[in-house]
Design a protein around this motif. Structure first.
Motif, PDB file in Angstrom:
ATOM      1  N   HIS A 230      45.568  29.368  41.086  1.00 41.10           N
ATOM      2  CA  HIS A 230      45.862  30.071  39.754  1.00 41.10           C
ATOM      3  C   HIS A 230      45.274  31.505  39.366  1.00 41.10           C
ATOM      4  O   HIS A 230      45.286  31.696  38.080  1.00 41.10           O
ATOM      5  CB  HIS A 230      45.248  28.966  38.720  1.00 41.10           C
ATOM      6  N   ILE A 232      42.298  31.980  39.693  1.00 38.12           N
ATOM      7  CA  ILE A 232      41.004  31.804  38.958  1.00 38.12           C
ATOM      8  C   ILE A 232      39.827  31.893  39.845  1.00 38.12           C
ATOM      9  O   ILE A 232      40.000  31.592  41.175  1.00 38.12           O
ATOM     10  CB  ILE A 232      40.951  30.367  38.641  1.00 38.12           C
ATOM     11  N   GLU A 249      37.059  32.701  35.552  1.00 38.51           N
ATOM     12  CA  GLU A 249      38.001  33.775  35.066  1.00 38.51           C
ATOM     13  C   GLU A 249      39.268  33.382  35.446  1.00 38.51           C
ATOM     14  O   GLU A 249      39.498  33.650  36.775  1.00 38.51           O
ATOM     15  CB  GLU A 249      37.441  35.120  35.038  1.00 38.51           C
ATOM     16  N   MET A 250      40.345  33.398  34.831  1.00 37.56           N
ATOM     17  CA  MET A 250      41.633  33.709  35.552  1.00 37.56           C
ATOM     18  C   MET A 250      42.052  34.984  35.368  1.00 37.56           C
ATOM     19  O   MET A 250      42.368  35.522  34.290  1.00 37.56           O
ATOM     20  CB  MET A 250      42.688  33.026  34.521  1.00 37.56           C
ATOM     21  N   GLN A 251      42.245  35.689  36.446  1.00 33.25           N
ATOM     22  CA  GLN A 251      42.308  37.255  36.686  1.00 33.25           C
ATOM     23  C   GLN A 251      43.654  37.611  36.824  1.00 33.25           C
ATOM     24  O   GLN A 251      43.989  38.754  36.903  1.00 33.25           O
ATOM     25  CB  GLN A 251      41.180  37.911  37.566  1.00 33.25           C
TER      26      GLN A 251
END
Ligand SMILES: *Cc1c(COP(=O)(O)O)cnc(C)c1O
Length: 394
Positions: A230, A232, A249-251
């Motif tokens: 994802h 993440i 965090e989703m980067q």
């Protein structure tokens, strides 16, 4: 009526390829099922590490299938809408589709009729027909298990500024010999930016669904890890801020392309027999080679010492006749592949019949005959006898 060509009669259909599952494999999966982890447990890293050791590469990342591996490869190399990528028309559609997933344009270069592999001379002509920068990547396929000369492919890619992804779905354990005389194993990261493998049941190592990406490039490996889950990360060194223990965090825009623990347990168990399976495939190929050397109507694709023999392909004038005659005798041969550029989807994008004459001529004659480690000597002799009988009637 089956004539008396061989005293052996198969009691069950003989496919062109099939998985080999042992009691040890079943035990390995059972143990994984009883562990605390169904998805991302310790078996994933163990499989990745053992696979990397087997292939001789720095990084290996397990994914849900070979197509997901190709998709992530295209994403990691940042294929953009409109970018042009070259592959072979004689492959499984996924080798080309991964470019389309990212909005890129697929180009094809014709095959070498002797090997069935993409013809690097044809690739060069294509590259030279356009200004530099026109093409962005090359995806050659180790078709049937015969390794592409990645050293030559790399030189070409460097000359024209392309990245290089090796589709090694057919070739774990295969190798080519480089200009220094060294064996270069498929997927070893020496020349390709990324290589991909599949663990579909007909492939060398079966996990049901499954795949692997290998590379020596830490930058790409980092990116792939993020994209597999994802986009993440929980790695504190990489976070933009840190709100507490729960924080992630989703980067990037990533996917769920993970391979579950219980399937990697099967992969680890299968990997233990990879060398034995490869040796058996090569022994079967040697026997076929010897048999067909004496059959003028049957032309196998070129062999090589490093051939991994995912497929054993012969070419005959009356391919459909042979396909049907074999089916009547319980032998389920297959055709690899219908050229990708002749698929309606790719024809809608502008490709036409006649664009790649070697690929199309190959398709008209090719047939993949049984090639898998558990094929017995008796079964193989029966396959050869049935082909001999068919050729004699021509
Ligand atoms: C099998 C295969 C794939 C795709 O693998 P899946 O695991 O079935 O998604 C890609 N390329 C080639 C050449 C293959 O044979």
């Amino acid at each position: 009526m089956i004539p008396a060509i061989s005293p052996f009669r198969p009691t069950h259909p003989i496919p062109y390829g099939r998985q080999h599952i042992t009691p040890e494999d079943v035990q390995a999966v059972t143990e994984a099922l009883q562990s605390d982890f169904l998805t991302q447990g310790p078996k994933v890293a163990e499989f990745e590490q053992k696979f990397a050791e087997y292939i001789g590469v720095k990084y290996a990342m397990a994914v849900s299938n070979g197509t997901a591996a190709l998709h992530l490869a295209a994403l990691a190399l940042e294929v953009q809408p409109g970018q042009r990528v070259i592959t072979t028309p004689i492959t499984f559609a996924a080798s080309a589709n991964c470019v389309r997933y990212c909005g890129g344009e697929v180009y094809f270069a014709d095959i070498d009729p002797v090997t069935g592999l993409i013809d690097l001379q044809a690739v060069r002509q294509l590259l030279e027909s356009q200004p530099k920068g026109y093409f962005h990547g090359l995806i050659p396929v180790d078709f049937a298990g015969l390794a592409v000369d990645l050293e030559a492919a790399r030189q070409l890619c460097d000359e024209f500024g392309l990245w290089l992804v090796e589709d090694a779905a057919h070739s774990p354990g295969g190798f080519f010999t480089d200009s220094q005389g060294a064996e270069q194993w498929c997927g070893n990261g020496r020349f390709a930016d990324l290589s991909i493998f599949s663990f579909h049941p007909v492939k060398h190592i079966a996990t049901g669904e499954g795949g692997m990406i290998t590379t020596n490039r830490p930058d790409l490996y980092e990116k792939l890890l993020l994209l597999r889950t994802h986009g993440i990360t929980k790695d504190s060194a990489k976070l933009h801020r840190n709100d507490g223990g729960w924080y992630y965090e989703m980067q990037e825009l990533g996917y769920n392309y993970r391979l579950p623990d219980m399937l990697t347990a099967l992969g680890i168990s299968q990997l233990r027999r990879a060398d034995a399976g490869l040796a058996r495939r090569r022994a079967l190929a040697a026997r076929y080679d010897a048999a067909f050397a004496g059959m003028p109507g049957v032309r196998p694709l070129a062999g090589a010492p490093g051939h991994a023999y995912h497929l054993y392909v012969i070419q005959v004038a009356d391919r459909k006749g042979l396909y049907e005659a074999l089916r009547e005798r319980q032998i389920f041969a297959q055709v690899h592949y219908i050229p990708v550029h002749t698929m309606p989807y790719y024809q809608d994008l502008g490709w036409k019949n006649g664009d790649f004459p070697h690929a199309e001529a190959y398709y008209a004659r090719c047939l993949s005959i049984p090639m898998f480690p558990s094929l017995t000597d008796e079964e193989q002799a029966y396959v050869i006898a049935c082909i001999q009988e068919f050729v004699n009637q021509q």
